[in-house]
Scaffold this motif. Structure first.
Motif, PDB file in Angstrom:
ATOM      1  N   PHE A  70      -3.449  67.038  31.692  1.00  0.00           N
ATOM      2  CA  PHE A  70      -4.213  68.363  31.618  1.00  0.00           C
ATOM      3  C   PHE A  70      -5.622  68.140  31.250  1.00  0.00           C
ATOM      4  O   PHE A  70      -6.442  69.095  30.958  1.00  0.00           O
ATOM      5  CB  PHE A  70      -3.668  69.292  30.642  1.00  0.00           C
ATOM      6  CG  PHE A  70      -2.101  69.813  31.187  1.00  0.00           C
ATOM      7  CD1 PHE A  70      -2.027  70.905  31.991  1.00  0.00           C
ATOM      8  CD2 PHE A  70      -1.115  69.382  30.852  1.00  0.00           C
ATOM      9  CE1 PHE A  70      -0.918  71.303  32.548  1.00  0.00           C
ATOM     10  CE2 PHE A  70       0.095  69.706  31.201  1.00  0.00           C
ATOM     11  CZ  PHE A  70       0.402  70.656  32.103  1.00  0.00           C
ATOM     12  N   ILE A  71      -5.921  66.902  31.073  1.00  0.00           N
ATOM     13  CA  ILE A  71      -7.249  66.388  30.694  1.00  0.00           C
ATOM     14  C   ILE A  71      -8.105  65.805  31.922  1.00  0.00           C
ATOM     15  O   ILE A  71      -7.433  64.972  32.559  1.00  0.00           O
ATOM     16  CB  ILE A  71      -7.288  65.308  29.389  1.00  0.00           C
ATOM     17  CG1 ILE A  71      -6.400  66.004  28.322  1.00  0.00           C
ATOM     18  CG2 ILE A  71      -8.620  65.205  29.079  1.00  0.00           C
ATOM     19  CD1 ILE A  71      -6.929  67.018  27.522  1.00  0.00           C
ATOM     20  N   HIS A  72      -9.409  66.267  31.958  1.00  0.00           N
ATOM     21  CA  HIS A  72     -10.073  65.614  33.059  1.00  0.00           C
ATOM     22  C   HIS A  72     -11.454  65.038  32.462  1.00  0.00           C
ATOM     23  O   HIS A  72     -12.378  65.756  31.861  1.00  0.00           O
ATOM     24  CB  HIS A  72     -10.333  66.663  34.189  1.00  0.00           C
ATOM     25  CG  HIS A  72      -8.951  67.011  35.097  1.00  0.00           C
ATOM     26  ND1 HIS A  72      -8.170  67.856  34.632  1.00  0.00           N
ATOM     27  CD2 HIS A  72      -8.285  66.459  36.334  1.00  0.00           C
ATOM     28  CE1 HIS A  72      -7.187  68.001  35.409  1.00  0.00           C
ATOM     29  NE2 HIS A  72      -7.201  67.057  36.336  1.00  0.00           N
ATOM     30  N   ALA A  73     -12.208  64.107  33.297  1.00  0.00           N
ATOM     31  CA  ALA A  73     -13.047  63.529  32.934  1.00  0.00           C
ATOM     32  C   ALA A  73     -14.478  64.156  33.216  1.00  0.00           C
ATOM     33  O   ALA A  73     -15.540  63.830  32.479  1.00  0.00           O
ATOM     34  CB  ALA A  73     -13.106  61.979  33.393  1.00  0.00           C
ATOM     35  N   SER A  74     -14.559  64.925  34.282  1.00  0.00           N
ATOM     36  CA  SER A  74     -15.881  65.711  34.810  1.00  0.00           C
ATOM     37  C   SER A  74     -15.257  66.703  35.591  1.00  0.00           C
ATOM     38  O   SER A  74     -14.091  66.783  36.227  1.00  0.00           O
ATOM     39  CB  SER A  74     -16.517  64.515  35.548  1.00  0.00           C
ATOM     40  OG  SER A  74     -15.779  64.064  36.753  1.00  0.00           O
ATOM     41  N   ILE A  75     -16.093  67.535  36.207  1.00  0.00           N
ATOM     42  CA  ILE A  75     -15.997  68.677  36.750  1.00  0.00           C
ATOM     43  C   ILE A  75     -15.492  68.391  38.404  1.00  0.00           C
ATOM     44  O   ILE A  75     -14.739  68.986  38.810  1.00  0.00           O
ATOM     45  CB  ILE A  75     -17.292  69.546  36.885  1.00  0.00           C
ATOM     46  CG1 ILE A  75     -17.041  70.989  37.520  1.00  0.00           C
ATOM     47  CG2 ILE A  75     -18.317  68.699  37.451  1.00  0.00           C
ATOM     48  CD1 ILE A  75     -16.087  72.034  36.814  1.00  0.00           C
ATOM     49  N   GLY A  76     -16.136  67.191  38.787  1.00  0.00           N
ATOM     50  CA  GLY A  76     -15.656  66.732  40.122  1.00  0.00           C
ATOM     51  C   GLY A  76     -14.127  66.083  40.144  1.00  0.00           C
ATOM     52  O   GLY A  76     -13.510  66.301  41.018  1.00  0.00           O
TER      53      GLY A  76
END
Length: 271
Positions: A70-76
């Protein structure tokens, strides 16, 4: 049960409850993580809930296998994963039902994280729903292999789902074992997640595979009895007795037979 050509792909009106829930949670978590961090280089949710390469050595380690997706490094990074979920997830959820869809999603994500951790180096972390979404893609290709899908950068060049996923899986395999860790991408999580989704879909599309395994499980680990000499005094089985045993196998499987019924069946087949 499953069509070779899936219908009604995409469209906000056709979104299903489980997919909507996952989209909302992932987006909300990303923006909370981005805008509540006092220091740009330190994101609290990422540093707390990302999957550590040696997750088994930390107190909360097992939970990281669930929270990291559920964690993402960037909007892309977020957009790429959510687009795959948005376009293909609803079709799968309508076919599988919410319960089995959640099993597919979380199992693919957790196994993807496990696969990545086996190959990752010390101090590395893994974030993102890519393993879970790859599981969705893998299951989609198994259940709807001939559905045509198009890429954003090649909108006029449709690919059959099974071909698209096959190329994607080969790419992930190459990046995992031949040229690993390119750009910091967790290709091993993608590869294992996709394989998990394909395997889960196989058991759904071909349930007889599981039934065959169930019939063999009761016999595993048991010592085989020594063959006894044939006795000329064994009574002949009637057709009604044989039909009753065969009917029981058809309804409940081989595992439901009693030892006596198994012996009777052997005698009948020898005869």
């Amino acid at each position: 049960m499953y069509n070779r050509q899936a219908q009604n792909i995409g469209g906000i009106a056709r979104i299903t409850p489980s997919v909507k829930f996952l989209l909302i949670v992932n987006v909300v978590v990303y923006f909370i993580d981005s805008f509540t961090s006092s220091v740009p280089e330190y994101r609290f949710l990422t540093n707390t809930f990302a999957l550590q390469a040696s997750w088994w050595t930390t107190p909360f380690g097992f939970g990281e296998l669930f929270t990291y997706m559920f964690i993402h490094a960037s909007i892309g990074h977020l957009l790429m994963n959510m687009m795959g979920l948005y376009f293909l997830g609803p079709t799968l959820e309508r076919g599988l039902g919410p319960y089995r869809f959640f099993i597919l999603y979380y199992t693919s994500g957790i196994l993807g994280g496990l696969g990545w951790s086996l190959l990752a180096g010390p101090g590395q972390i893994c974030v993102g729903a890519s393993g879970a979404v790859m599981g969705v893609l893998g299951a989609f290709a198994m259940l709807y292999p001939n559905t045509e899908v198009a890429l954003i950068f090649l909108p006029n060049v449709p690919f059959k789902a099974w071909k698209f996923v096959l190329v994607l899986m080969l790419f992930e395999f190459f990046q995992t074992f031949v040229h690993p860790l390119i750009g910091g991408i967790a290709n091993a999580a993608h590869l294992v997640g996709g394989l998990a989704g394909m395997g889960y879909a196989m058991t759904i599309r071909h349930p007889h595979i599981i039934e065959r395994l169930k019939t063999k499980l009761p016999d595993l680990g048991k010592k085989k009895a020594k063959p006894r000499a044939k006795s000329s005094a064994q009574p002949t089985l009637s057709k009604a007795e044989v039909d009753a045993i065969l009917d029981k196998i058809g309804k409940e499987g081989m595992g439901a037979l009693t030892p006596r019924e198994r012996e009777m069946l052997k005698r009948a087949t020898r005869g």
